[in-house]
Design a protein around this motif. Structure first.
Motif, PDB file in Angstrom:
ATOM      1  N   ASP A  15      57.439  74.427  57.332  1.00 12.81           N
ATOM      2  CA  ASP A  15      58.236  74.592  56.122  1.00 12.81           C
ATOM      3  C   ASP A  15      59.004  73.298  55.846  1.00 12.81           C
ATOM      4  O   ASP A  15      60.164  73.151  56.215  1.00 12.81           O
ATOM      5  CB  ASP A  15      59.200  75.765  56.291  1.00 12.81           C
ATOM      6  N   LEU A  16      58.337  72.363  55.181  1.00 14.52           N
ATOM      7  CA  LEU A  16      58.942  71.066  54.915  1.00 14.52           C
ATOM      8  C   LEU A  16      60.083  71.178  53.915  1.00 14.52           C
ATOM      9  O   LEU A  16      61.065  70.434  54.004  1.00 14.52           O
ATOM     10  CB  LEU A  16      57.883  70.091  54.397  1.00 14.52           C
ATOM     11  N   ASP A  17      59.980  72.094  52.969  1.00 15.05           N
ATOM     12  CA  ASP A  17      61.032  72.216  51.959  1.00 15.05           C
ATOM     13  C   ASP A  17      62.366  72.628  52.579  1.00 15.05           C
ATOM     14  O   ASP A  17      63.418  72.094  52.234  1.00 15.05           O
ATOM     15  CB  ASP A  17      60.615  73.228  50.886  1.00 15.05           C
ATOM     16  N   ALA A  18      62.338  73.595  53.503  1.00 11.43           N
ATOM     17  CA  ALA A  18      63.562  74.023  54.166  1.00 11.43           C
ATOM     18  C   ALA A  18      64.129  72.889  55.023  1.00 11.43           C
ATOM     19  O   ALA A  18      65.344  72.679  55.063  1.00 11.43           O
ATOM     20  CB  ALA A  18      63.299  75.257  55.021  1.00 11.43           C
ATOM     21  N   ALA A  19      63.243  72.155  55.699  1.00 14.11           N
ATOM     22  CA  ALA A  19      63.695  71.034  56.519  1.00 14.11           C
ATOM     23  C   ALA A  19      64.297  69.942  55.646  1.00 14.11           C
ATOM     24  O   ALA A  19      65.320  69.338  56.008  1.00 14.11           O
ATOM     25  CB  ALA A  19      62.526  70.480  57.328  1.00 14.11           C
ATOM     26  N   PHE A  20      63.680  69.692  54.502  1.00 16.17           N
ATOM     27  CA  PHE A  20      64.210  68.659  53.613  1.00 16.17           C
ATOM     28  C   PHE A  20      65.595  69.048  53.111  1.00 16.17           C
ATOM     29  O   PHE A  20      66.490  68.196  53.019  1.00 16.17           O
ATOM     30  CB  PHE A  20      63.279  68.438  52.420  1.00 16.17           C
ATOM     31  N   PHE A  21      65.798  70.325  52.804  1.00 20.33           N
ATOM     32  CA  PHE A  21      67.108  70.767  52.337  1.00 20.33           C
ATOM     33  C   PHE A  21      68.163  70.560  53.419  1.00 20.33           C
ATOM     34  O   PHE A  21      69.284  70.112  53.138  1.00 20.33           O
ATOM     35  CB  PHE A  21      67.061  72.235  51.910  1.00 20.33           C
ATOM     36  N   ARG A  22      67.809  70.877  54.664  1.00 21.31           N
ATOM     37  CA  ARG A  22      68.756  70.658  55.760  1.00 21.31           C
ATOM     38  C   ARG A  22      69.072  69.165  55.899  1.00 21.31           C
ATOM     39  O   ARG A  22      70.225  68.778  56.119  1.00 21.31           O
ATOM     40  CB  ARG A  22      68.192  71.217  57.073  1.00 21.31           C
ATOM     41  N   TRP A  23      68.033  68.338  55.775  1.00 20.79           N
ATOM     42  CA  TRP A  23      68.268  66.889  55.842  1.00 20.79           C
ATOM     43  C   TRP A  23      69.159  66.432  54.699  1.00 20.79           C
ATOM     44  O   TRP A  23      70.081  65.622  54.902  1.00 20.79           O
ATOM     45  CB  TRP A  23      66.928  66.140  55.781  1.00 20.79           C
ATOM     46  N   ALA A  24      68.909  66.928  53.485  1.00 23.87           N
ATOM     47  CA  ALA A  24      69.705  66.532  52.317  1.00 23.87           C
ATOM     48  C   ALA A  24      71.175  66.880  52.510  1.00 23.87           C
ATOM     49  O   ALA A  24      72.073  66.104  52.135  1.00 23.87           O
ATOM     50  CB  ALA A  24      69.159  67.198  51.059  1.00 23.87           C
ATOM     51  N   GLU A  25      71.446  68.041  53.100  1.00 20.81           N
ATOM     52  CA  GLU A  25      72.834  68.428  53.367  1.00 20.81           C
ATOM     53  C   GLU A  25      73.489  67.459  54.361  1.00 20.81           C
ATOM     54  O   GLU A  25      74.639  67.050  54.170  1.00 20.81           O
ATOM     55  CB  GLU A  25      72.885  69.857  53.909  1.00 20.81           C
ATOM     56  N   GLU A  26      72.762  67.108  55.411  1.00 21.57           N
ATOM     57  CA  GLU A  26      73.294  66.166  56.402  1.00 21.57           C
ATOM     58  C   GLU A  26      73.515  64.787  55.787  1.00 21.57           C
ATOM     59  O   GLU A  26      74.539  64.141  56.022  1.00 21.57           O
ATOM     60  CB  GLU A  26      72.339  66.055  57.586  1.00 21.57           C
ATOM     61  N   PHE A  27      72.549  64.342  55.005  1.00 20.26           N
ATOM     62  CA  PHE A  27      72.631  63.027  54.371  1.00 20.26           C
ATOM     63  C   PHE A  27      73.815  62.961  53.411  1.00 20.26           C
ATOM     64  O   PHE A  27      74.579  61.987  53.398  1.00 20.26           O
ATOM     65  CB  PHE A  27      71.324  62.752  53.627  1.00 20.26           C
ATOM     66  N   ALA A  28      73.964  64.002  52.614  1.00 21.56           N
ATOM     67  CA  ALA A  28      75.063  64.047  51.652  1.00 21.56           C
ATOM     68  C   ALA A  28      76.412  64.071  52.364  1.00 21.56           C
ATOM     69  O   ALA A  28      77.384  63.447  51.904  1.00 21.56           O
ATOM     70  CB  ALA A  28      74.909  65.264  50.738  1.00 21.56           C
ATOM     71  N   LYS A  29      76.488  64.786  53.467  1.00 17.72           N
ATOM     72  CA  LYS A  29      77.741  64.835  54.228  1.00 17.72           C
ATOM     73  C   LYS A  29      78.070  63.465  54.811  1.00 17.72           C
ATOM     74  O   LYS A  29      79.227  63.001  54.763  1.00 17.72           O
ATOM     75  CB  LYS A  29      77.625  65.876  55.346  1.00 17.72           C
ATOM     76  N   HIS A  30      77.052  62.792  55.351  1.00 19.67           N
ATOM     77  CA  HIS A  30      77.260  61.479  55.956  1.00 19.67           C
ATOM     78  C   HIS A  30      77.756  60.459  54.935  1.00 19.67           C
ATOM     79  O   HIS A  30      78.677  59.668  55.210  1.00 19.67           O
ATOM     80  CB  HIS A  30      75.962  60.978  56.594  1.00 19.67           C
ATOM     81  N   TRP A  31      77.158  60.491  53.736  1.00 19.88           N
ATOM     82  CA  TRP A  31      77.510  59.518  52.701  1.00 19.88           C
ATOM     83  C   TRP A  31      78.547  60.051  51.717  1.00 19.88           C
ATOM     84  O   TRP A  31      78.857  59.398  50.728  1.00 19.88           O
ATOM     85  CB  TRP A  31      76.249  59.082  51.943  1.00 19.88           C
ATOM     86  N   ARG A  32      79.078  61.247  51.998  1.00 16.64           N
ATOM     87  CA  ARG A  32      80.102  61.860  51.151  1.00 16.64           C
ATOM     88  C   ARG A  32      79.647  61.971  49.696  1.00 16.64           C
ATOM     89  O   ARG A  32      80.349  61.581  48.760  1.00 16.64           O
ATOM     90  CB  ARG A  32      81.405  61.060  51.240  1.00 16.64           C
ATOM     91  N   LEU A  33      78.489  62.570  49.512  1.00 14.58           N
ATOM     92  CA  LEU A  33      77.892  62.702  48.184  1.00 14.58           C
ATOM     93  C   LEU A  33      78.223  64.033  47.529  1.00 14.58           C
ATOM     94  O   LEU A  33      78.002  64.196  46.324  1.00 14.58           O
ATOM     95  CB  LEU A  33      76.361  62.549  48.274  1.00 14.58           C
ATOM     96  N   GLY A  34      78.703  64.990  48.312  1.00  9.40           N
ATOM     97  CA  GLY A  34      79.073  66.284  47.772  1.00  9.40           C
ATOM     98  C   GLY A  34      77.876  67.155  47.423  1.00  9.40           C
ATOM     99  O   GLY A  34      76.718  66.736  47.545  1.00  9.40           O
ATOM    100  N   PRO A  35      78.134  68.386  46.969  1.00  9.52           N
ATOM    101  CA  PRO A  35      77.044  69.310  46.585  1.00  9.52           C
ATOM    102  C   PRO A  35      76.155  68.755  45.489  1.00  9.52           C
ATOM    103  O   PRO A  35      74.950  69.027  45.459  1.00  9.52           O
ATOM    104  CB  PRO A  35      77.798  70.553  46.112  1.00  9.52           C
ATOM    105  N   GLU A  36      76.747  67.965  44.597  1.00 20.44           N
ATOM    106  CA  GLU A  36      75.947  67.382  43.519  1.00 20.44           C
ATOM    107  C   GLU A  36      74.909  66.414  44.089  1.00 20.44           C
ATOM    108  O   GLU A  36      73.800  66.305  43.567  1.00 20.44           O
ATOM    109  CB  GLU A  36      76.842  66.638  42.517  1.00 20.44           C
ATOM    110  N   GLY A  37      75.286  65.728  45.155  1.00 24.22           N
ATOM    111  CA  GLY A  37      74.343  64.818  45.797  1.00 24.22           C
ATOM    112  C   GLY A  37      73.176  65.556  46.418  1.00 24.22           C
ATOM    113  O   GLY A  37      72.026  65.117  46.329  1.00 24.22           O
ATOM    114  N   VAL A  38      73.458  66.698  47.058  1.00 24.93           N
ATOM    115  CA  VAL A  38      72.382  67.517  47.635  1.00 24.93           C
ATOM    116  C   VAL A  38      71.428  67.965  46.541  1.00 24.93           C
ATOM    117  O   VAL A  38      70.199  67.857  46.675  1.00 24.93           O
ATOM    118  CB  VAL A  38      72.962  68.745  48.364  1.00 24.93           C
TER     119      VAL A  38
END
Length: 235
Positions: A15-38
């Motif tokens: 399930d690459l889509d679910a994994a990508f979403f988890r990565w996007a959340e981590e990436f956004a948190k690291h770079w402080r992008l917020g929910p809009e960034g995800v």
């Protein structure tokens, strides 16, 4: 036709889509992008930028990141194998196929570190007879040689036929290289399980081969976000 089944990896077995979403959340948190960034990252992924070098070029530009594209991409490849999961039922389903006498392999495009990491961490590397990764072999689907390599590692030959199961018939080759293709439509609800024993899947599969026979693998093709209607392209 011999009992050879070659599977795609991303969005077919894992399930690459679910994994990508988890990565996007981590990436956004690291770079402080917020929910809009995800949301922006997920939208860009869905817009069809499968080559991550291009994808991360757009990410870097949009968020004005100082990190070079190649470092962003490398960090993604290091992290993704830790986030991916097989669809429910995949590993026991593959085991059942092999117990029934099928040779089972995986053919996937992608960078060697990323795809090999996914195969090993999910347990798929040990659940199949062989696999071929484009980043290792230096050739990509739909080039015929990649399918031949996978078949040979399964102890089989495409000269004797076989099946390719995946989510994109264009990427897997519109005209199969000694095999038929079972092409899965990726628009299912995420409430179902990839199951080798689903009678509902068998009844709902309407595909036919050139010999007007039902696809022998259709009962193994249930996974989240797939429609029950599968399409067979046989030449």
């Amino acid at each position: 036709m011999q009992r050879l089944a070659l599977f795609d990896l991303d969005r077919t077995l894992i399930d690459l889509d679910a994994a990508f979403f988890r990565w996007a959340e981590e990436f956004a948190k690291h770079w402080r992008l917020g929910p809009e960034g995800v949301a922006w990252l997920v939208s860009l992924d869905q817009d069809g930028y499968p080559h991550r070098e291009v994808f991360f070029g757009k990410v870097r530009e949009h968020f004005a990141l100082a990190e070079p594209v190649d470092e962003l991409w490398a960090a993604y490849r290091r992290r993704m194998p830790h986030l991916v999961r097989c669809y429910p039922g995949v590993l026991p389903g593959l085991a059942e196929l092999r117990a029934e006498g099928w040779r089972v392999g995986i053919v996937t495009n992608g960078m060697a570190d990323n795809q090999l990491g996914k195969l090993r961490r999910t347990g798929l590397a040990d659940a199949v007879d062989g696999y071929a990764v484009s980043g290792v072999e230096g050739i990509r689907k739909p080039q015929a040689r990649l399918f031949h390599i996978a078949a040979e590692r399964c102890g089989a030959s495409l000269a004797q036929g076989g099946w390719m199961v995946g989510d994109n018939h264009l990427r897997h080759g519109r005209r199969p290289h000694g095999r038929s293709t079972c092409d899965m439509d990726r628009q299912r609800k995420a409430s179902t399980t990839w199951s080798p024993t689903s009678s509902r899947q068998s009844r709902s599969c309407v595909i036919r081969s050139s010999r007007n026979t039902r696809c022998p693998l259709c009962r193994f093709c249930r996974s989240p976000r797939r429609k029950r209607r599968l399409r067979l392209s046989s030449h």
